[in-house]
Design an enzyme around this catalytic site. Structure first.
Site, PDB file in Angstrom:
ATOM      1  N   ASN A   1      -4.539  -6.677   9.369  1.00 17.77           N
ATOM      2  CA  ASN A   1      -4.549  -5.887  10.627  1.00 17.77           C
ATOM      3  C   ASN A   1      -4.042  -4.361  10.968  1.00 17.77           C
ATOM      4  O   ASN A   1      -2.960  -4.514   9.930  1.00 17.77           O
ATOM      5  CB  ASN A   1      -4.031  -7.178  11.664  1.00 17.77           C
TER       6      ASN A   1
ATOM      7  N   SER B   1      -1.537 -11.882   8.975  1.00 20.64           N
ATOM      8  CA  SER B   1      -1.268 -13.009   9.505  1.00 20.64           C
ATOM      9  C   SER B   1      -0.825 -14.762   9.142  1.00 20.64           C
ATOM     10  O   SER B   1      -0.689 -14.568   7.701  1.00 20.64           O
ATOM     11  CB  SER B   1      -3.355 -13.696  10.006  1.00 20.64           C
TER      12      SER B   1
ATOM     13  N   THR C   1     -21.921   8.796  20.537  1.00 21.45           N
ATOM     14  CA  THR C   1     -21.692   9.087  22.172  1.00 21.45           C
ATOM     15  C   THR C   1     -22.002   7.633  23.298  1.00 21.45           C
ATOM     16  O   THR C   1     -22.419   7.627  22.824  1.00 21.45           O
ATOM     17  CB  THR C   1     -22.289  10.794  23.119  1.00 21.45           C
ATOM     18  N   HIS C   2     -21.350   7.180  24.047  1.00 18.45           N
ATOM     19  CA  HIS C   2     -20.852   6.080  24.417  1.00 18.45           C
ATOM     20  C   HIS C   2     -20.979   5.005  23.630  1.00 18.45           C
ATOM     21  O   HIS C   2     -21.629   3.792  24.003  1.00 18.45           O
ATOM     22  CB  HIS C   2     -22.577   6.212  25.344  1.00 18.45           C
TER      23      HIS C   2
ATOM     24  N   ASN D   1      26.893  18.513  38.854  1.00 18.94           N
ATOM     25  CA  ASN D   1      25.698  18.182  39.136  1.00 18.94           C
ATOM     26  C   ASN D   1      25.361  19.578  38.692  1.00 18.94           C
ATOM     27  O   ASN D   1      23.680  19.371  37.452  1.00 18.94           O
ATOM     28  CB  ASN D   1      25.947  18.583  40.761  1.00 18.94           C
TER      29      ASN D   1
ATOM     30  N   LYS E   1      16.914  10.185  33.348  1.00 19.25           N
ATOM     31  CA  LYS E   1      17.679   9.871  32.665  1.00 19.25           C
ATOM     32  C   LYS E   1      17.160   9.156  31.812  1.00 19.25           C
ATOM     33  O   LYS E   1      17.088   8.956  30.301  1.00 19.25           O
ATOM     34  CB  LYS E   1      18.817   9.503  32.194  1.00 19.25           C
TER      35      LYS E   1
ATOM     36  N   TYR F   1      21.199  17.665  44.681  1.00 18.28           N
ATOM     37  CA  TYR F   1      21.363  17.071  43.879  1.00 18.28           C
ATOM     38  C   TYR F   1      21.849  15.246  44.867  1.00 18.28           C
ATOM     39  O   TYR F   1      22.380  15.494  45.893  1.00 18.28           O
ATOM     40  CB  TYR F   1      22.371  16.733  43.633  1.00 18.28           C
TER      41      TYR F   1
ATOM     42  N   GLN G   1      19.824  10.437  38.672  1.00 15.60           N
ATOM     43  CA  GLN G   1      20.259   9.446  37.470  1.00 15.60           C
ATOM     44  C   GLN G   1      19.464   9.322  36.871  1.00 15.60           C
ATOM     45  O   GLN G   1      19.137   8.669  36.415  1.00 15.60           O
ATOM     46  CB  GLN G   1      21.588   9.141  37.953  1.00 15.60           C
TER      47      GLN G   1
END
Length: 497
Positions: A290, A282, A159-160, A114, A330, A322, A327
């Site tokens: 692209n 392409s 903006t927007h 642990n 990870k 623990y 586990q």
């Protein structure tokens, strides 16, 4: 009878499918923790020797064996056996096989897997944090360089997703420098929490031996000890969540950048051109170029968000101490770090090779009435008209002049001022054109944080100083860790003479 190192209590061998389910994937992930497990064990066993828990001969035998395993790991000759469950059991079993249980059987005294996995992870994570910070700093430096070259390069801000106000390429670059610096700040903060040593916590309640946790922490280059043993064991996943959150915020920044790059490089926008080496073609359409690097970066944001949610979901349902669920943390942290590092390695090249179409950017500014607010300010200065009324006047003016191709019409503006305010004022073409000239508009915005070249130059210079300080701190952390491992290697060599 069980053949496991922990199998004394068991009378049956584990079923093969159970072993695969509980350990196979984990063993594969554990490969990147191997060196850290060696160093963690060296420090732990040297500490056991220093308190008299094991003899010098036992320490020597263990260290000689660990040194051989370390060399095998570095030469990629050490194969992990899934039936041994994890890196810890693989190394311990190998040591016992090489030097016998009389000596090798003592290397795990006063330690649990642990706290062992916790210290391995923290050594791994601090290296990873430093690596990510180095890559982010490199990207920040790239933006600063591009900005310094484009202090007066005008561009349209949005903006927007609609035309808003003019700014400069340098100001745009600075708008990426600052959030990236905040990412570095966050990584530095989590590094301080990562760099505390949990070793000595045992399974949950410490150990009965008079261990010296400060010695172990010092040998491994930690800044201190994570004190409460139950908290230390229970905290697995906490720093991983913090790191993944910081990476998620980083990916937000990178995704926004890539979204702009994708749109701006279209023929319709025509604002930038991407270097061919960061694009693809392409299989059918020969004319295509692209922006795949930008698109894949934008698409991989979902991975990092998913890893963060995965870890948080694991943690929210487990009690103190623990639990094997942990586990599962990870994979998300390992894969998340790998994904982000691969993006950061390619992003500086993408940014530094962008070509800005200055003519197109100027046309977009002039065609969009993006300096209309300047007319509002002109009316206020000349007539002391309230802002909201001046705003309405210019709105009417813009709507009508749009029909005539955005041409300045001082007569119309004078007429609108008189009809809306009752004030008679003469505004000529020069006054209008001077007010809405984008370059002049930018220069007027010389307050703190504005796009005026002088102010952006100041900000970029300031950020370079901050960045240099970050680089110095990073180098010191890396040097400390490297020095720690060099000292441990010397300790092994000295102890085995």
């Amino acid at each position: 009878m069980s053949d496991k190192l922990w199998g004394g209590r068991f009378s049956k061998k584990a079923k093969e499918e159970v072993e695969r389910f509980t350990a196979e994937k984990d063993v594969q992930l554990d490969e990147r923790l191997a060196i850290y497990d060696i160093f963690g064990t060296v420090a732990h066993d040297y500490m056991l020797y220093s308190i008299g828990a094991i003899s010098k001969k036992t320490l020597q035998r263990i260290l000689v064996s660990l040194w051989k395993i370390k060399e095998r790991i570095e030469n990629k000759e050490f194969q992990l056996r899934p039936e041994l469950e994890d890196i810890h059991m693989n190394i311990e079993k190998t040591v016992i096989e090489e030097i016998g249980e009389e000596y090798g059987g003592m290397m795990h005294l006063a330690r649990s897997r642990n706290d062992q996995v916790l210290v391995d992870m923290r050594m791994y994570l601090r290296d990873q944090i430093n690596e990510v910070m180095k890559l982010v700093i490199n990207l920040i430096s790239t933006f600063i360089t591009v900005g310094e070259k484009n202090l007066e390069t005008l561009m349209l801000g949005y903006t927007h997703t609609r035309e808003a106000q003019p700014t400069t390429v340098a100001h745009w670059c600075g708008a990426y420098v600052d959030p990236l610096l905040r990412i570095v700040d966050r990584l530095e903060e989590v590094y301080n929490r990562v760099n505390l040593c949990p070793l000595g916590s045992g399974a949950i309640s410490g150990v009965s031996w008079p261990i010296d946790r400060k010695l172990t922490a010092n040998l491994l280059g930690f800044d201190g000890v994570q004190e409460n043993t139950m908290d230390a064991i229970s905290s697995r996943g906490e720093v991983e969540s913090e790191i993944l959150f910081a990476l998620s915020l980083l990916m937000i920044v990178l995704s926004r950048l890539c979204e702009e790059i994708i749109w701006w490089s279209t023929r319709e926008f025509g604002v930038i051109e991407l270097d061919e080496v960061y694009t693809t073609g392409s299989s059918l359409m020969p004319q295509k170029k692209n922006p795949d690097v930008a698109e894949l970066t934008r698409g991989r944001v979902g991975r990092i968000y998913g890893y963060l949610v995965q870890v948080l979901t694991i943690l929210k349902g487990i009690p103190s101490g623990y639990n094997r669920d942990q586990q599962e943390i990870k994979g998300p942290i390992f894969h998340g770090l790998d994904t982000v590092k691969s993006i950061l390695q390619i992003m500086p090249g993408l940014v530094s090779t962008i070509k800005f179409n200055q003519e197109r950017m100027l046309n977009l500014i002039s065609d969009s009435y993006s300096t209309a607010t300047e007319l509002v300010d002109l009316i206020i200065k000349e007539t002391q008209t309230p802002f909201r009324l001046a705003h309405r006047i210019v709105g009417i003016y813009v709507k009508q002049t749009l029909k005539s191709g955005n041409k300045a019409d001082p007569g119309l503006l004078t007429s609108l001022i008189k009809s809306e305010t009752g004030k008679v004022i003469r505004i000529n073409t020069d006054m209008i054109e001077k007010a809405i000239d984008p370059k002049t508009t930018i220069e007027r915005r010389n307050h703190i944080g504005g796009p005026a070249p002088a102010e952006v130059r100041r900000m970029l210079a300031n950020r370079k100083e901050i960045l240099n300080s970050k680089m110095v701190n990073l180098a010191q952390r890396v040097d400390k860790i490297e020095s720690t491992y060099n000292k441990l290697e010397k300790l092994i060599q000295d102890s085995t003479r």
